[in-house]
Design an enzyme around this catalytic site. Structure first.
Site, PDB file in Angstrom:
ATOM      1  N   ALA A  52       0.916  -1.091  -0.145  1.00  0.00           N
ATOM      2  CA  ALA A  52       0.077   0.045  -0.029  1.00  0.00           C
ATOM      3  C   ALA A  52       0.974   1.237   0.013  1.00  0.00           C
ATOM      4  CB  ALA A  52      -0.900   0.098   1.080  1.00  0.00           C
TER       5      ALA A  52
ATOM      6  N   CYS B  12      -3.147  -4.781  -3.202  1.00  0.00           N
ATOM      7  CA  CYS B  12      -2.248  -4.230  -2.129  1.00  0.00           C
ATOM      8  C   CYS B  12      -2.509  -4.683  -0.707  1.00  0.00           C
ATOM      9  CB  CYS B  12      -2.421  -2.721  -2.184  1.00  0.00           C
ATOM     10  SG  CYS B  12      -2.247  -2.000  -3.891  1.00  0.00           S
ATOM     11  N   CYS B  13      -1.757  -4.899   0.007  1.00  0.00           N
ATOM     12  CA  CYS B  13      -1.787  -4.943   1.641  1.00  0.00           C
ATOM     13  C   CYS B  13      -0.813  -4.223   2.101  1.00  0.00           C
ATOM     14  CB  CYS B  13      -2.072  -6.438   2.162  1.00  0.00           C
ATOM     15  SG  CYS B  13      -0.587  -7.321   1.771  1.00  0.00           S
ATOM     16  N   LYS B  14      -0.310  -4.483   3.335  1.00  0.00           N
ATOM     17  CA  LYS B  14       0.872  -3.580   3.921  1.00  0.00           C
ATOM     18  C   LYS B  14       2.060  -3.639   3.234  1.00  0.00           C
ATOM     19  CE  LYS B  14       2.334  -4.766   7.945  1.00  0.00           C
ATOM     20  NZ  LYS B  14       2.284  -4.806   9.611  1.00  0.00           N
TER      21      LYS B  14
END
Length: 1020
Positions: free
Chosen positions: A465, A937-939
């Site tokens: 992200a 997206c993730c972290k």
């Protein structure tokens, strides 16, 4: 020998002996036989299990068995050292080392261009277990011994096949074209029995070696090798090595998808062939419910990442490679085979590659920021003399801006020193020097080859992200910080003049237009004079046309009340001022409304620069601004008169002496230049006066913006630049990949220049704690991508990297294509039409933190983001249906299909259900149907992203390519356990484990949980 309670009556030395066990199910006796000729020793146990246990214990207790154990431990220690060395080494030797090994005495393997050097499949037969009734769980470790170095290098491993002594392995071994392998190279195959998958314990069964040349030259291209124990004495089974040749593919129906022979838990195996794209192939079809990888697979099959499945005539895959090789690096390729619902086999190539754009785009962007900020600082210094209050404010602003400028320059210098990998790992997301770089940016591609369907490509860009991790999220992210800052800035009017964000953006746009248009107008004016001196009517007309267009744009740029009000504010900031109110206010719009009906330049009264100690006339700007239009009208009128006279003179002189006509032409050429020159100089002077006043007024507006919020304003700008840089790098990558793979799709190309490109981001962040701040950053960064336009140009050199121009409020990305590819584009795109982007973001948190947010926190942020972006998606769909013909949608889609999906998405967003992942599924499907670019997206784009991407791929196989319903979960586990995403985890954290634990996974939706044994403690 002794009873439980008695003294030992006899001692047996277990040396040079062996155990003979009776095969009768009822017999509980064993015999010890001695090589020395001593009498056999008969022993009887209480039960059959005890008898078997005694047989194993006695067999392992003799001195030779202990020596074998010591040798086995020594070998395991050596293999552990090999594994550590392999983890630190590259997939294969560097090119310099490869060149040094290419000596005449080594025989190269003949192969087809772009095909792997060597591929083979493996199977074992008659493996011997330590106990007769044990069912083996085996895998093979593959190592390579190069003939020049005689060093054992661990290369790859197969999957684990459970419950059989005759395992057929579904994972093949592939050596890519760059690997230094020759006929003299030796391959070592070591077979292990896995005792406990959760603990990773295994025992050595046997090994064998063979020369590559023996396999390649064998008559049947198959070797049957004997497996022996570490001392080389005992035979424990055989291994079959089958050479896999491209093009040998059996297309017959599968009568039985699975085999029950000896309870083997795996799919049937067939050799594979490569398709025309030149991808590397490997034999790999997994039943993944019971598979577990026990060791790191180092073989990452390198392949060409771009494949035009239906490339048009005249464009080959090779034509794509130069431009894409500049963008994509370090590809990894995996291959699977899954059964379809009609008992056919489909081939799936899963590919992943990092991109050089991860660093190229941020460096280009930072360089633009530096130039823009240096220009702004100079404009602030050029404001001239100001009253003490304003002058002190300016000095403070410039000092802060210089500090920020220095930081950008230091960051750019540090990035310039970066070498090595072209991606930023998840472990580095908090590093200051890398804060502009996107996290773990990769292309994830699935290429599907189905028996009865057309080949298809499915791309997803995976990236962490976009967020300012180094700055942290203690006070939230950009969405909250910008709103708070704007509210506070309104309350600082006693120190400075408040201008709304819209006005400050307008000021930046005016300054940008000035810097862009002024040199263009000056250049076209010089070309006009040059045409006049050459007495060229056609050239004169063209030059005048370009001059008129640019000048009208220039005048229109100042047709705004903001410039007039800012000039007045600047005057009041001078040391002493007197305001003169006009008797009758005049409308600036009327002054410059029609350039062709302005006064003659003889009526133009030249104005001095803004007075400092005299009266200020508020109408003065209108007159100065209007003079540019009047000057242009005079130039136009003069050119018209000159051309009219030229035409009439040609008619009169046409019948007279030609030599006299030539003299007349030369004399007229001098007259043209002399008559136009003073008018052009007047135009330039008027334009210069407007530029000076407008630049100062707009710089004064920017001074207020900065002064009202120091130092928070600059820090927010920095944070926004960081987030935007990460988002832009991913967008540029996605656009280039989409363009390359769709060059043959005329419907898409028409959609691209007529409507624009939909870019859909799938977010997996929670709305709890720090991730809420990340989501706020991400939402603003993706929204800012609306300011980006793309332009496709023909490459003039071998450098195909994109070129970035513009400023913070407006960027243009110039994508370069080779000449052959550029010719395939529609005329509108080839002529330089700017291509719009439509980014949308849908987020659904799925982890345990989202559970806390839903039960004890707040999910309003996620709900608002989803609702806002649903409206943006609807706008794009409406624009699409208005401007595009119905047949531009893919042939298997229908308009009603999309309407239903949009309505379903709307209902799911309104429902506000917990962890409603259907929102993401629907948004992704709509994106693909609208020819959009997909992002997930993730972290860190490592764990949750991997679960989502693999689920999406298997869902596509089920919905679009008839994946057998009984194999959906197996295919899902296979991709998560053996595919590119576990390689991505390894690249990031040097560990082949997803960073989940059992408690966390209890909170995950069912289909987002990885298979057992693939997760555990790992740094993230």
């Amino acid at each position: 020998m002794k009873n439980k309670s008695s003294e030992a009556s006899e001692v047996v030395i277990l040396e040079r002996c062996w155990v003979v066990e009776f095969r009768s199910k009822t017999d509980v006796s064993i015999i010890l036989k001695f090589q020395s000729g001593e009498p056999d020793l008969y022993l009887e146990a209480a039960s059959k299990p005890d008898c078997e246990a005694w047989a194993v214990a006695l067999g392992e207790a003799n001195s030779e068995g202990l020596r074998n154990k010591i040798q086995q431990l020594q070998r395991l220690i050596m293999e552990i050292k090999e594994e550590r060395a392999a983890d630190e080494a590259r997939q294969f030797l560097p090119s310099s080392q490869v060149d040094s090994l290419r000596e005449p005495q080594f025989t190269s393997i003949q192969r087809i261009a772009n095909e792997p050097k060597l591929e083979f499949s493996l199977a074992c037969k008659g493996l011997v277990a330590a106990t007769r009734d044990r069912k083996l769980n085996t895998f093979i470790q593959v190592s390579v011994v190069h003939p020049a170095e005689h060093i054992l290098t661990r290369y790859s491993s197969t999957e684990i096949v459970e419950g059989t002594r005759d395992p057929l392995f579904l994972t093949g071994v592939t050596f890519p074209p760059e690997y230094p392998i020759y006929e003299e190279t030796k391959i070592k195959l070591t077979v292990y029995d896995v005792k406990d998958k959760s603990q990773g314990t295994r025992s050595f069964l046997g090994y064998t070696t063979f020369r590559v040349g023996d396999l390649v030259k064998s008559k049947e291209q198959q070797l049957t090798l004997t497996l022996r124990t570490s001392d080389g004495g005992k035979t424990v089974g055989t291994i079959e090595v089958n050479l896999v040749k491209m093009g040998e593919f059996e297309d017959g129906e599968m009568d039985h998808i699975t085999t029950d022979a000896q309870d083997q838990k795996f799919l049937c195996f067939l050799p594979l062939k490569s398709c025309s794209c030149g991808f590397l192939s490997a034999t790999c079809a997994h039943n993944t419910e019971n598979l577990e990888r026990m060791t790191d697979r180092r073989a990452k099959e390198e392949c060409a990442l771009v494949h035009e499945c239906t490339a048009p005539e005249g464009l080959s895959g090779k034509d794509n490679l130069p431009s894409l090789n500049a963008v994509l690096k370090n590809p990894i390729c995996k291959l699977y085979r899954f059964p379809t619902s009609d008992n056919k086999w489909m081939r799936i190539r899963e590919q992943m590659a990092e991109t050089t754009l991860s660093f190229h785009v941020p460096k280009e962007l930072i360089n633009l920021h530096i130039k823009e900020d240096m220009r702004r600082n100079q404009e602030l210094k050029d404001l001239g003399e100001l009253a003490p209050h304003w002058d002190n404010m300016r000095k403070s602003v410039i000092a802060h801006c210089d500090q920020m400028l220095s930081m950008y320059q230091d960051t750019l210098a540090e990035l310039g020193k970066h070498t090595g990998s072209s991606f930023k790992s998840s472990c580095s997301k908090g590093e200051k020097t890398l804060e502009f770089i996107p996290i773990n940016l990769h292309l994830q591609r699935m290429h599907v080859h189905s028996p009865r369907l057309k080949d298809a490509l499915y791309d997803v860009i995976t990236v962490g992200a976009p967020a300012a991790h180094f700055q942290g999220f203690k006070n939230g992210g950009l969405r909250k910080l910008l709103s708070k800052f704007e509210a506070e800035r309104r309350n600082t009017g006693y120190q400075c003049i408040y201008y709304s964000p819209e006005n400050t953006a307008k000021a930046k746009e005016v300054l940008s237009n000035i810097n862009h248009l002024q040199p263009l107008i000056s250049s076209h004016a010089d070309l006009l004079l040059n045409s006049a001196s050459q007495h060229s009517p056609d050239s004169l007309k063209n030059s005048l046309k370009m001059l008129s267009e640019k000048t009208e744009l220039f005048v229109h740029a100042f047709k705004d009340q903001l410039v007039r009000s800012a000039l007045l504010a600047l005057y009041t900031a001078r040391p002493g001022c007197v305001l003169k109110k006009p008797a009758v206010p005049r409308n600036s719009a009327e002054e410059g409304g029609d350039l062709k009906h302005q006064d003659h330049p003889s009526q133009i009264k030249r104005q001095d620069s803004i007075p400092h100690h005299s009266e200020y006339d508020e109408e003065e700007w209108d007159r100065v601004w209007a003079n540019v239009g009047k000057s242009l009208n005079c130039v136009i009128a003069m050119v018209d008169r000159l051309l009219e006279k030229d035409n009439s003179s040609k008619i009169k002189e046409g019948e007279s002496d030609p030599s006299a006509a030539d003299c007349k032409v030369l004399h007229a050429g001098g007259d043209w230049y002399e008559q136009l020159y003073p008018l052009v100089i007047t135009l330039k002077d008027c334009m210069g006066e407007v530029v000076t006043r407008a630049k100062q007024s707009m710089a004064f507006v920017l001074l207020q913006e900065l002064a009202c919020g120091l130092p928070q304003c600059l820090m927010l700008t920095l944070r926004r630049d960081i987030v935007f840089s990460q988002a832009l790098a991913g967008l540029v990558c996605g656009f280039i990949i989409k363009l390359h793979t769709s060059l043959h799709d005329q419907g898409f190309l028409q959609q691209l220049h007529t409507v624009g490109l939909l870019v859909q981001y799938e977010g997996l962040l929670s709305t709890y704690s720090e991730e809420a701040g990340m989501l706020e950053d991400m939402a603003v960064g993706i929204s800012d991508l609306q300011k980006v336009m793309f332009k496709v140009i023909e490459a003039k050199s071998e450098d195909f990297l994109p070129i970035i121009t513009g400023r913070r409020e407006h960027y243009v990305i110039e994508v370069q294509l080779p000449a052959k590819m550029f010719e395939l584009l529609p005329q509108e795109i080839k002529e330089g039409k700017l291509l719009r982007m439509y980014p949308v973001l849908f987020n659904v948190g799925i982890n345990e933190q989202q559970t806390l947010a839903e039960r004890f926190g707040d999910t309003t942020l996620q709900e608002n983001i989803n609702q806002e972006n649903l409206e943006l998606l609807k706008e794009y769909y409406n624009l699409f249906t208005e401007k595009m013909p119905p047949d531009c949608l893919p042939h298997f889609q229908e308009q009603n299909d999309l309407k239903g999906l949009l309505e379903n998405l709307h209902q799911n967003i309104q429902a506000k259900r917990r962890k409603n992942v259907e929102i993401m599924w629907l948004a992704a499907t709509i994106c693909r149907k609208l020819n959009g670019v997909r992002f997930t997206c993730c972290k860190s784009a490592k764990d949750r992203t991997s679960m989502s991407v693999t689920l999406e791929q298997c869902s596509i196989l089920r919905d679009e390519h008839q994946l057998h319903k009984d194999f959906f979960i197996r295919a899902l586990d296979c991709m998560r356990r053996e595919g590119c995403r576990i390689e991505n985890v390894l690249k990031n954290v040097k560990c082949r484990k997803y960073a989940f634990n059992m408690i966390q996974l209890m909170a995950f939706p069912k289909y987002y949980r990885p298979p057992e044994g693939t997760y555990g403690k790992a740094d993230t």
